[in-house]
Design a protein around this motif. Structure first.
Motif, short mmCIF file in Angstrom:
data_model
loop_
_atom_site.label_atom_id
_atom_site.label_comp_id
_atom_site.label_asym_id
_atom_site.label_seq_id
_atom_site.Cartn_x
_atom_site.Cartn_y
_atom_site.Cartn_z
N GLN A 1 -2.52 44.45 39.33
CA GLN A 1 -2.88 43.87 38.39
C GLN A 1 -4.38 43.26 38.48
O GLN A 1 -4.55 43.15 37.47
CB GLN A 1 -2.00 42.76 38.49
CG GLN A 1 -0.32 42.22 38.47
CD GLN A 1 0.44 42.75 37.52
OE1 GLN A 1 -0.47 42.82 36.33
NE2 GLN A 1 1.17 43.29 37.58
N SER A 2 -4.73 44.32 39.68
CA SER A 2 -6.34 43.40 39.94
C SER A 2 -7.27 44.25 39.16
O SER A 2 -6.91 45.80 38.46
CB SER A 2 -6.53 44.13 40.93
OG SER A 2 -7.52 43.99 41.42
N GLU A 3 -7.77 43.67 38.16
CA GLU A 3 -8.93 44.34 36.80
C GLU A 3 -9.78 45.15 38.24
O GLU A 3 -10.16 46.12 37.55
CB GLU A 3 -9.96 43.09 36.39
CG GLU A 3 -8.53 41.99 35.39
CD GLU A 3 -9.05 41.10 34.61
OE1 GLU A 3 -10.14 40.43 34.68
OE2 GLU A 3 -7.60 40.25 34.50
N LEU A 4 -10.41 44.31 38.55
CA LEU A 4 -11.19 44.68 39.58
C LEU A 4 -11.25 46.87 40.08
O LEU A 4 -11.41 47.92 39.84
CB LEU A 4 -11.69 44.37 40.78
CG LEU A 4 -12.77 45.02 41.95
CD1 LEU A 4 -13.98 45.42 40.97
CD2 LEU A 4 -12.95 44.01 43.07
#
Lengths: 145, 175
Positions: free
Chosen positions: A122-125
Motif C-alpha cells: 500500500q505504501s505510497e513512497l
C-alpha cells in the motif's frame, strides 16, 4: 525504447504490486484475473523450462520475446517474483530488476514495519520510488502515444 | 598500528548494512508486537506506554556508556545539546536539525528526516500519519530515560505533521 508494465508476485502467487506506464492494449479483464493468468503462465513456463532443459541451468527462466515486446522475469531466492514488460530493444533490464529489488523493495517495503509481508503493497513512497527508478532508467523513453 | 585499526569504521557495505537494519527490524517487530498485544485488550486508544517504558530503560542504560569519556555537564542546556548532537548521531546517524527552547524548561527537538520514519514516507507524505506515533514512542522513552539518568526529570512527547519530519517536546519537571 519503452517500459510497459510491472508485476510483483509473492512466493505463493499473490499480486503484491502492479504498475503500468505505456500500455496501449488492455487485456479486458480485471487486474486480479489478469494477475492470476500471468502467474499461472509463469509457473508453467518455469517448470517447463526446468524439465525440458538438456543441461543443468542455474538461472532457469529469464525472459521471452514476441514480435512486439519482451517479458523479463526475475526471481529472488526468497521466491519473490518481478515481471517487467519492455519493448524488444531495451537493455540491461536484469540489472534494473535487481536494483528494483535491492534499492526499492528492500528499502521501502521490507524496512517499513507497517507493510506486512505477502500482502499487497500500500505504501505510497514505494510507488513513488518505483516510478522514479523506472523513469530514470535509459530503457524508459516515453513514446508519443 | 593497532590503534589505527580500532578507529577505522567498518567500511565494507555488508557489515554496516547488517548493523543498521538489525536495530530497524527489531524495533519494527517490537512495535508490532506491543500494538497487537494492546489491541487484544480492546482498548479504544493504542496503549504505547510499554514501548515508552522500554525506551526509558534502554535510554537510562545507554547514557552510561555514551558519556563515559565526557566531563560533567555545565547545565541543563549543555545536556540537551549533547543529546541533540552526539547522542542522536550515535543512535540515528545524524544530528537534530533544530533545537528551540523558551529557557523555562521546554525544549523542542526537530528532526527533518527521522530515521525510523524515513522508510515509511517522504516529502510531506500523509499516508501513515495515524500509525506514526507507534514508531516514536520508543524514542520518546529513550530521551526521557537518558535525561533521567543525567538528572533531568521530564515529560517527552512526539509530534508529527508530515513524514518523515517530527518534533520531540521535552518538558522539564521542576520540583
Amino acid at each position: 525504447m519503452t517500459i510497459h508494465n510491472l508485476y510483483v508476485f509473492s512466493k505463493n502467487g499473490t499480486l503484491l504490486f502492479y504498475e503500468e506506464w505505456n500500455r496501449l492494449n488492455k487485456s479486458g479483464m480485471t487486474k486480479e484475473e489478469e494477475a492470476k493468468l500471468m502467474y499461472g503462465m509463469l509457473f508453467s513456463i518455469k517448470s517447463f523450462v526446468s524439465k525440458i532443459s538438456p543441461l543443468d541451468s542455474k538461472e532457469g527462466f529469464l525472459s521471452y520475446k514476441t514480435s512486439k515486446y519482451t517479458l523479463h522475469y526475475f526471481e529472488t531466492s526468497s521466491g519473490l517474483k518481478f515481471v517487467l514488460n519492455t519493448d524488444n530493444v531495451a537493455q540491461n533490464v536484469r540489472e534494473l530488476l535487481q536494483r528494483l529489488y535491492s534499492q526499492v523493495y528492500i528499502e521501502y517495503v521490507v524496512k517499513n514495519p507497517l507493510c506486512q509481508p505477502n500482502e499487497p503493497i500500500q505504501s505510497e513512497l514505494f510507488k513513488i520510488k518505483v516510478d522514479e527508478l523506472m523513469k530514470k532508467s535509459p530503457s524508459f523513453l516515453c513514446r508519443s502515444l | 598500528m593497532k590503534h589505527q585499526f580500532t578507529d577505522i569504521k567498518p567500511t565494507s557495505n555488508t557489515k554496516a548494512e547488517a548493523d543498521e537494519c538489525l536495530f530497524e527490524y527489531l524495533h519494527g517487530e517490537i512495535v508490532n508486537y506491543v500494538v497487537s498485544k494492546s489491541s487484544d485488550d480492546n482498548n479504544k486508544e493504542e496503549d504505547l506506554s510499554r514501548l515508552e517504558w522500554m525506551g526509558f530503560s534502554v535510554g537510562y542504560r545507554i547514557i552510561e556508556r555514551l558519556t563515559r569519556e565526557w566531563p560533567r555537564f555545565k547545565d541543563e542546556l549543555d545536556i540537551i545539546k549533547f543529546i541533540c548532537t552526539d547522542f542522536w548521531t550515535s543512535l540515528y546517524h545524524k544530528q537534530i536539525d533544530n533545537l528551540r527552547t523558551n529557557h523555562h524548561g521546554v525544549y523542542v527537538l526537530h528532526d527533518h528526516e527521522f530515521r525510523l520514519l524515513a522508510k515509511i514516507g517522504k516529502s510531506g507524505s500523509k499516508q501513515y500519519l495515524k500509525e506514526s506515533p507507534r514508531l516514536l514512542a520508543f524514542t520518546c522513552g529513550l530521551l526521557r530515560g537518558s535525561l533521567a539518568n543525567l538528572g533531568i526529570a521530564c515529560i517527552v512527547k512526539a509530534e508529527v505533521s508530515a513524514l518523515p519530519s517530527c518534533k520531540f517536546n521535552v518538558e522539564v519537571q521542576r520540583i
